[in-house]
Design a protein around this motif. Structure first.
Motif, PDB file in Angstrom:
ATOM      1  N   ILE A 406     -19.794 -47.215  18.239  1.00 17.68           N
ATOM      2  CA  ILE A 406     -19.518 -46.004  19.009  1.00 17.68           C
ATOM      3  C   ILE A 406     -20.142 -44.788  18.323  1.00 17.68           C
ATOM      4  CG2 ILE A 406     -17.696 -44.448  19.782  1.00 17.68           C
ATOM      5  CD1 ILE A 406     -15.935 -46.868  20.230  1.00 17.68           C
ATOM      6  N   ALA A 407     -20.020 -44.727  16.997  1.00 24.44           N
ATOM      7  CA  ALA A 407     -20.584 -43.596  16.259  1.00 24.44           C
ATOM      8  C   ALA A 407     -22.095 -43.516  16.459  1.00 24.44           C
ATOM      9  CB  ALA A 407     -20.257 -43.731  14.776  1.00 24.44           C
ATOM     10  N   ARG A 408     -22.759 -44.663  16.471  1.00 21.71           N
ATOM     11  CA  ARG A 408     -24.222 -44.642  16.629  1.00 21.71           C
ATOM     12  C   ARG A 408     -24.617 -44.122  18.015  1.00 21.71           C
ATOM     13  NH1 ARG A 408     -28.821 -46.369  14.356  1.00 21.71           N
ATOM     14  NH2 ARG A 408     -30.511 -47.030  15.730  1.00 21.71           N
ATOM     15  N   ILE A 409     -23.867 -44.508  19.033  1.00 21.50           N
ATOM     16  CA  ILE A 409     -24.162 -44.011  20.382  1.00 21.50           C
ATOM     17  C   ILE A 409     -24.102 -42.489  20.394  1.00 21.50           C
ATOM     18  CG2 ILE A 409     -23.329 -43.936  22.761  1.00 21.50           C
ATOM     19  CD1 ILE A 409     -22.308 -46.845  22.295  1.00 21.50           C
ATOM     20  N   ARG A 410     -23.111 -41.930  19.727  1.00 21.28           N
ATOM     21  CA  ARG A 410     -22.954 -40.477  19.675  1.00 21.28           C
ATOM     22  C   ARG A 410     -24.054 -39.820  18.838  1.00 21.28           C
ATOM     23  NH1 ARG A 410     -17.627 -38.720  20.441  1.00 21.28           N
ATOM     24  NH2 ARG A 410     -17.681 -37.420  18.592  1.00 21.28           N
ATOM     25  N   LYS A 411     -24.497 -40.512  17.788  1.00 20.82           N
ATOM     26  CA  LYS A 411     -25.516 -39.927  16.913  1.00 20.82           C
ATOM     27  C   LYS A 411     -26.880 -39.820  17.594  1.00 20.82           C
ATOM     28  CE  LYS A 411     -23.474 -41.537  12.561  1.00 20.82           C
ATOM     29  NZ  LYS A 411     -23.629 -42.492  11.424  1.00 20.82           N
ATOM     30  N   VAL A 412     -27.179 -40.748  18.498  1.00 21.69           N
ATOM     31  CA  VAL A 412     -28.533 -40.777  19.082  1.00 21.69           C
ATOM     32  C   VAL A 412     -28.551 -40.314  20.528  1.00 21.69           C
ATOM     33  CG1 VAL A 412     -29.285 -42.599  17.516  1.00 21.69           C
ATOM     34  CG2 VAL A 412     -28.321 -43.226  19.739  1.00 21.69           C
ATOM     35  N   THR A 413     -27.449 -39.728  21.015  1.00 15.92           N
ATOM     36  CA  THR A 413     -27.476 -39.231  22.389  1.00 15.92           C
ATOM     37  C   THR A 413     -28.478 -38.080  22.516  1.00 15.92           C
ATOM     38  OG1 THR A 413     -26.180 -38.272  24.181  1.00 15.92           O
ATOM     39  CG2 THR A 413     -25.511 -37.703  21.943  1.00 15.92           C
ATOM     40  N   VAL A 414     -29.255 -38.113  23.581  1.00 16.86           N
ATOM     41  CA  VAL A 414     -30.260 -37.070  23.803  1.00 16.86           C
ATOM     42  C   VAL A 414     -29.615 -35.782  24.302  1.00 16.86           C
ATOM     43  CG1 VAL A 414     -32.073 -38.745  24.268  1.00 16.86           C
ATOM     44  CG2 VAL A 414     -30.693 -37.853  26.175  1.00 16.86           C
ATOM     45  N   GLU A 415     -28.318 -35.820  24.584  1.00 18.35           N
ATOM     46  CA  GLU A 415     -27.632 -34.640  25.111  1.00 18.35           C
ATOM     47  C   GLU A 415     -27.517 -33.512  24.084  1.00 18.35           C
ATOM     48  OE1 GLU A 415     -26.968 -34.474  28.330  1.00 18.35           O
ATOM     49  OE2 GLU A 415     -27.878 -36.469  28.407  1.00 18.35           O
ATOM     50  N   ALA A 530     -24.868 -19.709   3.306  1.00 18.07           N
ATOM     51  CA  ALA A 530     -25.413 -20.874   3.997  1.00 18.07           C
ATOM     52  C   ALA A 530     -24.956 -20.919   5.453  1.00 18.07           C
ATOM     53  CB  ALA A 530     -24.995 -22.143   3.265  1.00 18.07           C
ATOM     54  N   ARG A 531     -25.612 -21.814   6.202  1.00 19.17           N
ATOM     55  CA  ARG A 531     -25.247 -22.005   7.609  1.00 19.17           C
ATOM     56  C   ARG A 531     -25.286 -23.507   7.906  1.00 19.17           C
ATOM     57  NH1 ARG A 531     -28.210 -18.470  11.974  1.00 19.17           N
ATOM     58  NH2 ARG A 531     -29.669 -18.471  10.229  1.00 19.17           N
ATOM     59  N   VAL A 532     -24.252 -23.988   8.585  1.00 25.37           N
ATOM     60  CA  VAL A 532     -24.166 -25.385   9.005  1.00 25.37           C
ATOM     61  C   VAL A 532     -24.142 -25.424  10.523  1.00 25.37           C
ATOM     62  CG1 VAL A 532     -22.788 -27.493   8.957  1.00 25.37           C
ATOM     63  CG2 VAL A 532     -22.901 -26.033   6.917  1.00 25.37           C
ATOM     64  N   VAL A 533     -25.122 -26.085  11.104  1.00 28.79           N
ATOM     65  CA  VAL A 533     -25.191 -26.240  12.562  1.00 28.79           C
ATOM     66  C   VAL A 533     -24.754 -27.659  12.900  1.00 28.79           C
ATOM     67  CG1 VAL A 533     -26.653 -26.170  14.601  1.00 28.79           C
ATOM     68  CG2 VAL A 533     -27.048 -24.554  12.722  1.00 28.79           C
ATOM     69  N   ASP A 534     -23.723 -27.778  13.716  1.00 29.00           N
ATOM     70  CA  ASP A 534     -23.106 -29.070  13.999  1.00 29.00           C
ATOM     71  C   ASP A 534     -22.978 -29.253  15.510  1.00 29.00           C
ATOM     72  OD1 ASP A 534     -21.811 -31.467  13.511  1.00 29.00           O
ATOM     73  OD2 ASP A 534     -19.834 -30.535  13.325  1.00 29.00           O
ATOM     74  N   PHE A 535     -22.836 -30.504  15.938  1.00 30.81           N
ATOM     75  CA  PHE A 535     -22.726 -30.822  17.369  1.00 30.81           C
ATOM     76  C   PHE A 535     -21.351 -31.411  17.637  1.00 30.81           C
ATOM     77  CE2 PHE A 535     -27.131 -30.708  16.289  1.00 30.81           C
ATOM     78  CZ  PHE A 535     -27.728 -30.091  17.371  1.00 30.81           C
ATOM     79  N   VAL A 536     -20.642 -30.820  18.590  1.00 33.91           N
ATOM     80  CA  VAL A 536     -19.269 -31.218  18.879  1.00 33.91           C
ATOM     81  C   VAL A 536     -19.142 -31.543  20.353  1.00 33.91           C
ATOM     82  CG1 VAL A 536     -16.861 -30.493  18.898  1.00 33.91           C
ATOM     83  CG2 VAL A 536     -18.359 -29.808  17.005  1.00 33.91           C
ATOM     84  N   GLN A 537     -18.618 -32.738  20.622  1.00 29.98           N
ATOM     85  CA  GLN A 537     -18.345 -33.142  21.996  1.00 29.98           C
ATOM     86  C   GLN A 537     -16.846 -33.339  22.155  1.00 29.98           C
ATOM     87  OE1 GLN A 537     -17.767 -36.783  23.107  1.00 29.98           O
ATOM     88  NE2 GLN A 537     -17.507 -36.096  25.196  1.00 29.98           N
ATOM     89  N   PRO A 538     -16.176 -32.515  22.957  1.00 29.56           N
ATOM     90  CA  PRO A 538     -14.737 -32.705  23.155  1.00 29.56           C
ATOM     91  C   PRO A 538     -14.443 -34.121  23.633  1.00 29.56           C
ATOM     92  CG  PRO A 538     -15.470 -30.628  24.091  1.00 29.56           C
ATOM     93  CD  PRO A 538     -16.712 -31.386  23.715  1.00 29.56           C
ATOM     94  N   ALA A 552     -13.721 -37.850  16.634  1.00 28.88           N
ATOM     95  CA  ALA A 552     -14.289 -37.564  15.309  1.00 28.88           C
ATOM     96  C   ALA A 552     -14.952 -36.194  15.254  1.00 28.88           C
ATOM     97  CB  ALA A 552     -15.292 -38.646  14.924  1.00 28.88           C
ATOM     98  N   ASP A 553     -15.657 -35.792  16.322  1.00 31.67           N
ATOM     99  CA  ASP A 553     -16.329 -34.488  16.320  1.00 31.67           C
ATOM    100  C   ASP A 553     -15.330 -33.357  16.135  1.00 31.67           C
ATOM    101  OD1 ASP A 553     -18.781 -35.593  16.612  1.00 31.67           O
ATOM    102  OD2 ASP A 553     -19.099 -34.961  18.691  1.00 31.67           O
ATOM    103  N   GLU A 554     -14.207 -33.424  16.851  1.00 32.31           N
ATOM    104  CA  GLU A 554     -13.214 -32.358  16.764  1.00 32.31           C
ATOM    105  C   GLU A 554     -12.558 -32.332  15.381  1.00 32.31           C
ATOM    106  OE1 GLU A 554     -10.736 -33.305  20.068  1.00 32.31           O
ATOM    107  OE2 GLU A 554     -11.923 -32.088  21.473  1.00 32.31           O
ATOM    108  N   GLU A 555     -12.314 -33.496  14.808  1.00 32.28           N
ATOM    109  CA  GLU A 555     -11.746 -33.545  13.459  1.00 32.28           C
ATOM    110  C   GLU A 555     -12.701 -32.914  12.447  1.00 32.28           C
ATOM    111  OE1 GLU A 555     -10.870 -37.579  12.589  1.00 32.28           O
ATOM    112  OE2 GLU A 555      -9.209 -37.727  14.014  1.00 32.28           O
TER     113      GLU A 555
END
Length: 581
Positions: A406-415, A530-538, A552-555
């Protein structure tokens, strides 16, 4: 060979740089530099060192050479960039006037050939000065004095009181965790130091090594790490901070047998995998006086290493593990192996404490939202169905396998691509001194067009890419680096301002390592933030998720927000002393 007064003056000036009171007292003795250079040379030299006008370092040939560092060369450069380089024997001694001597002078402004010669001397000087020549070990003056590398021509007494300490009490207080960590190790003799990236794990380990040697408790050391970049970094630090010969056993270096032939008073620097080959060949009588240092010790718990090293590490008397994140998530066997063979965590110093003390810099957290595509949702449902089907059929179906799928699907989503494009188009500075972490090189290819559209000076750094790309980025010749896992661990590039996390696991191990890439204090940028750019999907409400992975993203977002709210405590100045790191 120095007069004691000369050495004392040089060392006093070096100490004064870190001690405001000593520096003020020293500076107050100088009224006229030109007069003091003629009549009070030692005080003038100490003052210029304290003010950063002069630096001295001591070069010692390595074990492969048995003579002195006898080369003489230098470079002078003016404000317009014109330079003169010399190479030869400009000795200022009585005997020099009786010797046959010669010297060559090169002028950068004459022609391209002369300019190239000046550049060659400049590059050679910088290589040696920064301890990059494998034939030499180069020490800052205080280290040279402490290691008794300077001989004296007389035994006359110091002409002024011994300076008290090499740094202010405030500076020592900020780094007290390194002494506390070493004290914990000396108490137990084995165990893991859990210290945030950039807080001095390597320096602490080297201090422990030297202390054990001085006490006569060890005669041999083995340092194990993973990845050529990290191993090369260890090699430089070992050459800089110890006088023992260092043998290497990784990549093209095949020096393990030379070490095994004479391990006493020697260090082996090796990849973790080579421990399987080296330890059975080390004489058992040496184990009682050996220190084993395992950097990024969490990696030691991989199934292959557990199978090959069980029972082989514990006989070594002193065993030290280093990691910012020693626990292996979803791997009880690996965690148990590390605790049994290396030891439990005996000291902790985390990101919160490091930011509060000004050892690591503060950072801003940027959350970019994305939504899973219909294809992503279908892939997750299918993965969950496969897991349940295997469980019903009685097949071994480790839930960790489902987590990772499941984590890999989220890591490589083109969204994630379009939100990234929109953000960096509005905020191009987010790509300045930036490392972009992706899951695969194929996914990186989706990011590259955005960088090219913005005319970003970037390069990839994947498994098969040239290591010169990392060196170019570290030097500042590249603005941005696009990479997977290769520089998640251990590499020290203090000018990194930004990281972009296209790929983040639920386990914090890799995320903490990557966060450490941008939180290091930059001595050339006092205002670094510093700056951290992250991707979060509810978390989607229409997908059954027995793993909790979809949350996991929200955590991770909540954890980042908590860390980004930490501020440096008043009275904890930002660290600017490279020697502490």
């Amino acid at each position: 060979m120095l007069e004691r007064e000369d050495c004392a003056a040089l060392n006093q000036g070096a100490n004064a740089r870190n001690d405001p009171k000593l520096r003020a007292a020293l500076n107050g003795t100088i009224e006229d530099l030109e007069r003091d250079l003629s009549h009070d040379t030692l005080t003038a030299l100490a003052w210029m060192i304290a003010d950063g006008l002069l630096d001295f370092r001591v070069a010692i040939p390595t074990a492969d050479l048995d003579g002195d560092f006898h080369d003489k060369f230098g470079i002078f450069r003016d404000a317009t960039g014109d330079a003169i380089a010399f190479h030869g024997s400009p000795n200022d001694s009585e005997r020099a006037f009786r010797n046959y001597e010669s010297i060559s002078i090169y002028y950068s402004w004459l022609d391209a050939r002369e300019a190239a010669r000046v550049d060659n001397e400049q590059n050679r000087f910088e290589l040696i000065w920064n301890n990059g020549d494998v034939n030499l070990r180069v020490y800052a003056l205080p280290d040279a004095v402490r290691r008794n590398l300077i001989a004296f021509t007389t035994r006359s007494a110091r002409p002024y009181p011994q300076p008290s300490g090499s740094g202010s009490a405030e500076n020592d207080e900020r780094w007290r965790h390194q002494k506390d960590a070493a004290a914990a190790f000396f108490k137990f003799g084995h165990g893991v130091l859990e210290m945030a990236t950039g807080t001095g794990k390597t320096r602490t380990a080297l201090n422990i090594l030297e202390e054990l040697r001085e006490r006569g408790l060890i005669e041999t050391a083995i340092v194990a790490a993973f990845g050529t970049d990290l191993l090369d970094q260890w090699h430089k630090e070992l050459l800089r901070h110890t006088s023992l010969p260092v043998y290497r056993a990784y990549e093209q270096y095949r020096e393990a047998q030379s070490f095994l032939n004479a391990p006493k008073e020697a260090i082996l620097l090796t990849s973790r995998q080579n421990l399987t080959d080296v330890l059975p060949r080390l004489r058992p009588t040496a184990f009682d006086k050996t220190l084993l240092i395992c950097d990024e010790v969490h990696g030691l718990g991989s199934p292959a290493l557990v199978a090959s090293l069980t029972g082989r590490l514990k006989p070594i008397r002193y065993r030290l593990g280093l990691s910012a994140t020693p626990e292996r998530i979803y791997d009880a066997d690996g965690n148990r192996f590390i605790e049994n063979e290396i030891g439990p965590v005996i000291f902790r110093f985390g990101l919160k404490e490091a930011i509060q003390r000004g050892i690591l810099c503060e950072f801003d957290y940027v959350e970019l939202n994305y939504a899973l595509s219909d294809e992503d949702r279908v892939a997750i449902r299918q993965a969950i169905k496969r897991h349940h089907a295997k469980a019903r059929a009685g097949e071994a179906a480790a839930v960790e396998t489902l987590y990772r799928e499941i984590a890999r699907i989220r890591k490589v989503t083109v969204e994630k691509i379009e939100p990234f494009r929109e953000y960096v188009t509005r905020n191009p500075k987010a790509l300045d001194r930036c490392i972009i972490f992706v899951e695969t090189a194929e996914y990186g290819a989706l990011v590259q067009p955005i960088l090219m559209d913005l005319r970003t000076d970037f390069h990839t750094y994947y498994q098969d890419d040239d290591r010169d790309n990392l060196r170019l980025f570290a030097r500042g010749d590249l603005q941005c680096l696009l990479t997977c896992h290769r520089i998640s661990e251990g590499i020290d590039i203090r000018s990194v301002n930004n990281i972009v996390l296209f790929a983040s696991a639920r386990a914090r191990l890799e995320t903490v390592q990557r966060l450490g890439r941008c939180l290091r204090i930059d001595p050339d940028n006092d205002a670094k933030r510093a700056r951290v750019v992250d991707f979060v999907q509810p978390r989607p409400i229409d997908v059954d998720d027995p793993t909790g992975e979809l949350n996991a993203d929200e955590e991770r977002r909540d954890w980042f927000i908590e860390l980004s709210a930490i501020r440096r405590q008043i009275g904890s100045p930002v660290v600017r002393h490279k020697s502490q790191l």
